[in-house]
Design an enzyme around this catalytic site. Structure first.
Site, mmCIF file in Angstrom:
data_model
loop_
_atom_site.group_PDB
_atom_site.id
_atom_site.type_symbol
_atom_site.label_atom_id
_atom_site.label_comp_id
_atom_site.label_asym_id
_atom_site.label_seq_id
_atom_site.Cartn_x
_atom_site.Cartn_y
_atom_site.Cartn_z
ATOM 1 N N GLU A 64 1.144 -4.971 11.120
ATOM 2 C CA GLU A 64 0.756 -3.557 11.007
ATOM 3 C C GLU A 64 1.637 -2.802 11.997
ATOM 4 O O GLU A 64 1.516 -2.974 13.209
ATOM 5 C CB GLU A 64 -0.722 -3.367 11.378
ATOM 6 C CG GLU A 64 -1.712 -4.070 10.463
ATOM 7 C CD GLU A 64 -2.018 -3.295 9.188
ATOM 8 O OE1 GLU A 64 -1.521 -2.149 9.049
ATOM 9 O OE2 GLU A 64 -2.741 -3.828 8.340
ATOM 10 N N HIS A 99 0.860 -1.190 0.000
ATOM 11 C CA HIS A 99 0.000 0.000 0.000
ATOM 12 C C HIS A 99 0.893 1.234 0.000
ATOM 13 O O HIS A 99 1.723 1.415 0.894
ATOM 14 C CB HIS A 99 -0.935 -0.002 1.205
ATOM 15 C CG HIS A 99 -2.002 -1.053 1.119
ATOM 16 N ND1 HIS A 99 -2.419 -1.797 2.206
ATOM 17 C CD2 HIS A 99 -2.735 -1.491 0.055
ATOM 18 C CE1 HIS A 99 -3.361 -2.644 1.815
ATOM 19 N NE2 HIS A 99 -3.563 -2.482 0.518
ATOM 20 N N ALA A 100 0.694 2.081 -0.995
ATOM 21 C CA ALA A 100 1.647 3.146 -1.305
ATOM 22 C C ALA A 100 1.913 4.112 -0.155
ATOM 23 O O ALA A 100 3.048 4.517 0.072
ATOM 24 C CB ALA A 100 1.137 3.912 -2.529
ATOM 25 N N ARG A 157 -3.198 4.941 -2.029
ATOM 26 C CA ARG A 157 -3.074 3.592 -1.446
ATOM 27 C C ARG A 157 -2.821 2.515 -2.499
ATOM 28 O O ARG A 157 -2.002 1.617 -2.321
ATOM 29 C CB ARG A 157 -4.370 3.288 -0.691
ATOM 30 C CG ARG A 157 -4.562 1.837 -0.250
ATOM 31 C CD ARG A 157 -5.925 1.689 0.427
ATOM 32 N NE ARG A 157 -6.366 0.314 0.558
ATOM 33 C CZ ARG A 157 -6.136 -0.467 1.607
ATOM 34 N NH1 ARG A 157 -5.428 -0.014 2.618
ATOM 35 N NH2 ARG A 157 -6.600 -1.703 1.654
ATOM 36 N N GLU A 183 1.897 3.775 3.034
ATOM 37 C CA GLU A 183 2.426 3.209 4.282
ATOM 38 C C GLU A 183 3.959 3.246 4.269
ATOM 39 O O GLU A 183 4.624 2.227 4.175
ATOM 40 C CB GLU A 183 1.869 1.787 4.464
ATOM 41 C CG GLU A 183 0.345 1.790 4.559
ATOM 42 C CD GLU A 183 -0.310 0.408 4.498
ATOM 43 O OE1 GLU A 183 0.414 -0.605 4.549
ATOM 44 O OE2 GLU A 183 -1.551 0.355 4.398
ATOM 45 N N ASN A 191 -3.644 -5.717 -2.251
ATOM 46 C CA ASN A 191 -3.898 -6.677 -1.176
ATOM 47 C C ASN A 191 -5.356 -7.148 -1.155
ATOM 48 O O ASN A 191 -5.836 -7.694 -0.165
ATOM 49 C CB ASN A 191 -3.511 -6.087 0.180
ATOM 50 C CG ASN A 191 -3.157 -7.169 1.182
ATOM 51 O OD1 ASN A 191 -2.482 -8.147 0.837
ATOM 52 N ND2 ASN A 191 -3.612 -7.027 2.418
ATOM 53 N N ARG A 192 -6.049 -6.948 -2.263
ATOM 54 C CA ARG A 192 -7.362 -7.570 -2.497
ATOM 55 C C ARG A 192 -7.350 -8.314 -3.835
ATOM 56 O O ARG A 192 -8.365 -8.796 -4.287
ATOM 57 C CB ARG A 192 -8.485 -6.513 -2.547
ATOM 58 C CG ARG A 192 -8.708 -5.708 -1.276
ATOM 59 C CD ARG A 192 -9.254 -6.547 -0.144
ATOM 60 N NE ARG A 192 -9.624 -5.732 1.021
ATOM 61 C CZ ARG A 192 -8.773 -5.243 1.907
ATOM 62 N NH1 ARG A 192 -7.476 -5.503 1.777
ATOM 63 N NH2 ARG A 192 -9.188 -4.527 2.944
ATOM 64 N N HIS A 245 2.873 -3.831 6.809
ATOM 65 C CA HIS A 245 1.915 -2.753 6.560
ATOM 66 C C HIS A 245 1.968 -1.740 7.703
ATOM 67 O O HIS A 245 2.686 -1.903 8.665
ATOM 68 C CB HIS A 245 0.480 -3.318 6.518
ATOM 69 C CG HIS A 245 0.192 -4.218 5.366
ATOM 70 N ND1 HIS A 245 -0.762 -3.925 4.413
ATOM 71 C CD2 HIS A 245 0.704 -5.415 5.004
ATOM 72 C CE1 HIS A 245 -0.819 -4.903 3.527
ATOM 73 N NE2 HIS A 245 0.072 -5.823 3.865
ATOM 74 N N SER A 246 1.151 -0.695 7.596
ATOM 75 C CA SER A 246 0.876 0.204 8.720
ATOM 76 C C SER A 246 -0.520 0.783 8.482
ATOM 77 O O SER A 246 -1.047 0.691 7.373
ATOM 78 C CB SER A 246 1.906 1.336 8.791
ATOM 79 O OG SER A 246 1.700 2.289 7.778
ATOM 80 N N TYR A 247 -1.173 1.351 9.469
ATOM 81 C CA TYR A 247 -0.748 1.489 10.840
ATOM 82 C C TYR A 247 -1.782 0.796 11.718
ATOM 83 O O TYR A 247 -2.841 0.421 11.233
ATOM 84 C CB TYR A 247 -0.617 2.988 11.221
ATOM 85 C CG TYR A 247 -1.928 3.777 11.149
ATOM 86 C CD1 TYR A 247 -2.694 4.022 12.278
ATOM 87 C CD2 TYR A 247 -2.384 4.272 9.931
ATOM 88 C CE1 TYR A 247 -3.885 4.739 12.216
ATOM 89 C CE2 TYR A 247 -3.581 4.989 9.857
ATOM 90 C CZ TYR A 247 -4.333 5.226 11.006
ATOM 91 O OH TYR A 247 -5.514 5.925 10.921
#
Length: 426
Positions: A384, A182-183, A240, A185, A257-258, A310-312
């Site tokens: 996360e 995800h961009a 994202r 993060e 991520n889907r 990932h975050s957060y």
């Protein structure tokens, strides 16, 4: 008297202008807690109809009563959004009064050569810097680091994996770590760089990392979504998804991520290209997803641990996210993340929630960790990282070191457990 007044105004003009400037509307991040179903509906409407970016939860679908919502509100929407919140008596507070200052601080990068500064790993880096770092790391460690091109992104940027290997033991197993799916993060790619640097610096000095690297090769993909990451540096810090075009709409991007083939596009994903959780036209429709899936399929016999960073929200998660069912080794995975969370709390006084993805947060089909698990990689995790929402996606550079050390401790805890469980008795 008039002349004196004019003189006073001229002398203090700078102060007066600065004071006036402070009242200008700024971008803000709001923490909002809806208390009734009506307020939930208003908030869902605000997050879809106005130019805002929903930080938490990731989709309006998940907004519910008595649960905090973190919403990035650009200056041009600020007045309208706050008026609506006040009109419907929706509780809210300002989390970040001026996120642009944080963004500016994060992108200010005077590092140049990675070797010239000890603080290189305590800053965020542009995609160009990361590509330069990959090349330099390989050149400086030719016997240990190999760079593998596994594919390219929608906009034809290379997807580079670093392979860390300290010996040629036969039948050696491996661990995979990917970052930056995800961009926005940014702490995620920062961790991948941190992990490589730590591994190279502390092999044979730190017992844990030595034990792990003696028994496992490590494959690291620092930026799984290079187009999106680049876009967050140049155009929209809150982006994202990836940057692929979608037929029949102007809306750009797929949530990578889907997009994996794990209960693809069922509840918790969307078939609408304009949403943040758009699942894509079909499983592995995106070149980034396909490159990772192809690589892991061809290495599934050796990769024992899959880790996606990932975050957060400070969570240590494991499959399944795509269903409420439990994996066959659920208790084993739970034990591992519990131990990791306890160690983080003991060493860093920070609390990480842990559990299976679907039960700990919400249903999220098409995720990489579920797909890897179904492929046969039975130790599959999503971390996360920091924080819980104070800064969210705009974690200041001063927090990078602690966030990465926490994640490193969790990685070492889990990897050592897997080495212990899977080592053949001598």
């Amino acid at each position: 008297m008039k002349a004196l007044l004019i003189l006073f105004v001229l002398m203090n003009l700078d102060k007066l202008l600065k004071t006036a400037h402070c009242t200008e509307t700024q971008d803000q991040v709001l923490s909002i807690t809806p208390k009734t179903q009506e307020q939930v509906d208003i908030l869902k409407n605000v997050s879809t109809q106005y130019e805002t970016a929903l930080w938490q939860p990731v989709s309006p679908h998940y907004i519910k009563e008595d649960t905090q919502v973190h919403l990035f509100v650009p200056a041009n929407s600020s007045e309208t959004v706050k008026d609506l919140l006040q009109r419907y008596a929706i509780t809210h507070e300002v989390l970040l009064a001026n996120p642009n200052e944080l963004i500016e601080m994060q992108t200010r990068n005077d590092s140049g050569d990675p070797r010239s500064s000890s603080t290189f790993y305590e800053r965020y880096h542009s995609l160009e810097d990361i590509y330069f770092w990959i090349n330099r790391t390989q050149q400086d460690n030719p016997d240990t680091v190999k760079v593998i091109l596994i594919g390219s992104s929608f906009e034809k940027r290379p997807l580079y994996v670093l392979k860390l290997s300290v010996n040629n033991r036969p039948n050696k197993k491996a661990m995979w770590i990917d970052c930056g799916i995800h961009a926005r993060e940014w702490i995620s790619p920062a961790f991948c760089l941190w992990f490589v640097q730590y591994s190279l610096s502390f092999y044979q000095l730190n017992e844990d990392i030595t034990n792990i690297l003696d028994n496992m090769d490590v494959y690291i993909l620092p930026v799984l979504n290079p187009d999106g990451y680049h876009y967050t540096w140049t155009t929209n810090r809150m982006w994202r998804k990836n940057r692929s075009t979608n037929r029949g709409t102007k809306c750009i991007g797929v949530d990578l991520n889907r997009n994996f083939d794990a209960n693809w596009c069922t509840e918790g994903a969307s078939d609408q290209p304009c949403t943040e959780i758009y699942c894509g036209a079909f499983p592995e429709s995106e070149p980034e997803t396909q490159a990772v899936a192809d690589f892991l399929r061809s290495h599934k016999d050796i990769v024992q641990i899959y880790l996606s960073i990932h975050s957060y929200s400070q969570m240590l998660l494991f499959p399944y996210s795509c269903t409420l069912e439990e994996t066959e080794n659920h208790s084993e995975l739970l034990e591992m993340v519990q131990e990791a969370a306890q160690k983080i709390q003991r060493h860093y006084r920070n609390i990480y929630t842990y559990g299976s993805g679907a039960k700990t947060i919400y249903l999220a089909p098409g995720g990489s960790d579920d797909w890897a698990y179904k492929l046969g990689i039975k130790y599959s995790f999503t971390f996360e990282l920091q924080d819980r929402g104070r800064y969210g996606f705009l974690l200041p550079p001063s927090h990078i070191s602690k966030a990465c050390n926490e994640a490193l401790l969790a990685v070492k805890t889990i990897a050592l457990k897997v080495v212990e469980k899977t080592q053949a008795p001598a």
